[in-house]
Design a protein around this motif. Structure first.
Motif, short mmCIF file in Angstrom:
data_model
loop_
_atom_site.label_atom_id
_atom_site.label_comp_id
_atom_site.label_asym_id
_atom_site.label_seq_id
_atom_site.Cartn_x
_atom_site.Cartn_y
_atom_site.Cartn_z
N LEU A 1 0.81 -1.22 0.00
CA LEU A 1 0.00 0.00 0.00
C LEU A 1 0.84 1.27 0.00
CD1 LEU A 1 -2.84 -1.06 2.47
CD2 LEU A 1 -2.77 -1.22 -0.03
N LYS A 2 2.17 1.11 0.10
CA LYS A 2 3.09 2.26 0.06
C LYS A 2 2.73 3.30 1.13
CE LYS A 2 5.37 0.62 -3.44
NZ LYS A 2 4.81 -0.73 -3.38
N ILE A 3 2.57 2.83 2.36
CA ILE A 3 2.27 3.74 3.47
C ILE A 3 3.46 3.79 4.43
CG2 ILE A 3 -0.24 3.55 3.37
CD1 ILE A 3 -0.11 1.39 5.50
N SER A 4 3.68 4.95 5.01
CA SER A 4 4.82 5.15 5.91
C SER A 4 4.44 4.95 7.37
CB SER A 4 5.40 6.56 5.72
OG SER A 4 4.39 7.53 5.95
N VAL A 5 3.15 4.89 7.66
CA VAL A 5 2.64 4.69 9.02
C VAL A 5 1.50 3.69 8.96
CG1 VAL A 5 1.46 5.77 10.96
CG2 VAL A 5 3.31 6.99 9.82
N LEU A 6 1.50 2.73 9.90
CA LEU A 6 0.44 1.72 9.94
C LEU A 6 -0.24 1.74 11.31
CD1 LEU A 6 -1.01 -0.63 8.54
CD2 LEU A 6 0.77 -2.15 9.43
N PRO A 7 -1.49 2.20 11.40
CA PRO A 7 -2.21 2.22 12.67
C PRO A 7 -2.48 0.81 13.19
CG PRO A 7 -3.20 3.71 11.09
CD PRO A 7 -2.23 2.86 10.32
N VAL A 8 -2.49 0.67 14.51
CA VAL A 8 -2.74 -0.62 15.15
C VAL A 8 -3.99 -0.50 16.03
CG1 VAL A 8 -1.83 -2.41 16.68
CG2 VAL A 8 -0.28 -1.14 15.17
N LEU A 9 -4.91 -1.46 15.88
CA LEU A 9 -6.16 -1.45 16.63
C LEU A 9 -6.25 -2.67 17.54
CD1 LEU A 9 -8.68 -0.46 13.79
CD2 LEU A 9 -7.14 1.02 15.11
N ASP A 10 -7.02 -2.53 18.63
CA ASP A 10 -7.21 -3.67 19.52
C ASP A 10 -8.39 -4.53 19.05
OD1 ASP A 10 -9.56 -2.42 20.33
OD2 ASP A 10 -8.80 -1.82 22.29
N MET B 1 14.78 -0.37 2.51
CA MET B 1 14.05 0.87 2.39
C MET B 1 13.61 1.09 0.94
SD MET B 1 13.90 1.94 5.46
CE MET B 1 13.48 3.67 5.46
N LYS B 2 14.47 0.72 -0.01
CA LYS B 2 14.13 0.84 -1.42
C LYS B 2 13.01 -0.13 -1.77
CE LYS B 2 16.15 0.65 -6.06
NZ LYS B 2 17.38 0.38 -6.85
N PHE B 3 13.06 -1.32 -1.17
CA PHE B 3 12.02 -2.33 -1.40
C PHE B 3 10.65 -1.82 -0.93
CE2 PHE B 3 9.56 -5.80 0.61
CZ PHE B 3 9.30 -6.57 -0.50
N MET B 4 10.64 -1.18 0.24
CA MET B 4 9.40 -0.63 0.75
C MET B 4 8.92 0.55 -0.11
SD MET B 4 8.70 -2.61 3.23
CE MET B 4 7.41 -1.83 4.19
N ASN B 5 9.93 1.29 -0.69
CA ASN B 5 9.64 2.35 -1.68
C ASN B 5 8.62 3.36 -1.18
OD1 ASN B 5 9.92 3.69 -4.11
ND2 ASN B 5 8.25 2.55 -5.08
N ILE B 6 8.87 3.91 0.02
CA ILE B 6 7.97 4.91 0.60
C ILE B 6 8.70 6.23 0.72
CG2 ILE B 6 6.63 5.51 2.64
CD1 ILE B 6 6.17 2.56 3.07
#
Length: 221
Positions: free
Chosen positions: A90-99, A216-221
């Motif tokens: 999804l090419k996102i730099s932040v991933l929220p975490v839910l309970d 980091m290049k693999f994540m490409n964000i």
């Protein structure tokens, strides 16, 4: 390594009533391109710098465009490998975490993920690194492990680097000793192609930095 253990202790969220510029200021501080939007622990979605500019939300409340937010998230018991796949795809730099009740717990950044991968694969442990080049059909972790451990050397971690469009792959092995001449000779007796050996500390540092840059290049964000 589960999501709840990877949550950043610095990333904050914004309220939907706040203007886009508030989110942009956080992005600048934390060097990310996404910020979670949360109202009273209810996760509403991710807002990106691109979305803020595209929808002219710099001075306007984010609530004006809630339906445009990316609602991607992870659950607290998801494994680090799953998280990496989600962030990569999804090419996102932040991933929220839910309970379990879908309440917001915090967020994981790409930096958090890379740092934990470094620990997970023992990159900072003392020892050497060996790279084997082989055909995918010849790969046998059990045989490689047996040869290495028969020389009184322990394997700390494995990396597999598959060459796109071919049947060739590199097997990158982190070992617990720096003196690897005996292991090299043993592997060569079994016709393994030892492509590279890193024993010198400065060479190992360069290798680790190269692998981090590739990640980091693999994540490409």
């Amino acid at each position: 390594m589960l999501a709840e253990k990877l949550i950043s202790d610095v990333i904050t969220s914004v309220k939907s009533s706040e203007p886009g510029k508030k989110a942009l200021s956080y992005m600048d501080v934390y060097r990310v391109s996404h910020i979670p939007v949360v109202d009273d622990l209810k996760y509403l979605g991710l807002v990106s710098d691109k979305l803020i500019y595209d929808l002219n939300l710099v001075e306007e409340p984010i609530s004006n465009e809630l339906d445009k937010l990316n609602t991607t998230h992870a659950h607290k018991d998801q494994h680090i490998f799953e998280l990496a796949i989600v962030m990569y795809k999804l090419k996102i730099s932040v991933l929220p975490v839910l309970d379990d009740d879908h309440y917001y717990l915090g967020a994981i950044t790409l930096y958090d993920l890379a740092r934990r991968f470094a620990n997970l694969f023992s990159l900072q442990e003392m020892g050497g690194v060996m790279v084997l080049e082989m055909n995918v059909n010849d790969y046998s972790i059990s045989q490689i492990s047996q040869i290495i451990e028969s020389n009184d050397v322990k394997i700390l971690s494995f990396f597999i680097d598959r060459k796109p469009g071919t049947n060739n792959m590199d097997v990158i092995i982190k070992l617990d000793k720096e003196e690897l001449s005996g292991v090299v000779q043993a592997l060569m007796r079994y016709d393994y192609n030892v492509k590279a050996v890193y024993q010198d500390r400065s060479m190992l540092t360069d290798l680790y930095q190269d692998r981090y840059d590739q990640f980091m290049k693999f994540m490409n964000i």
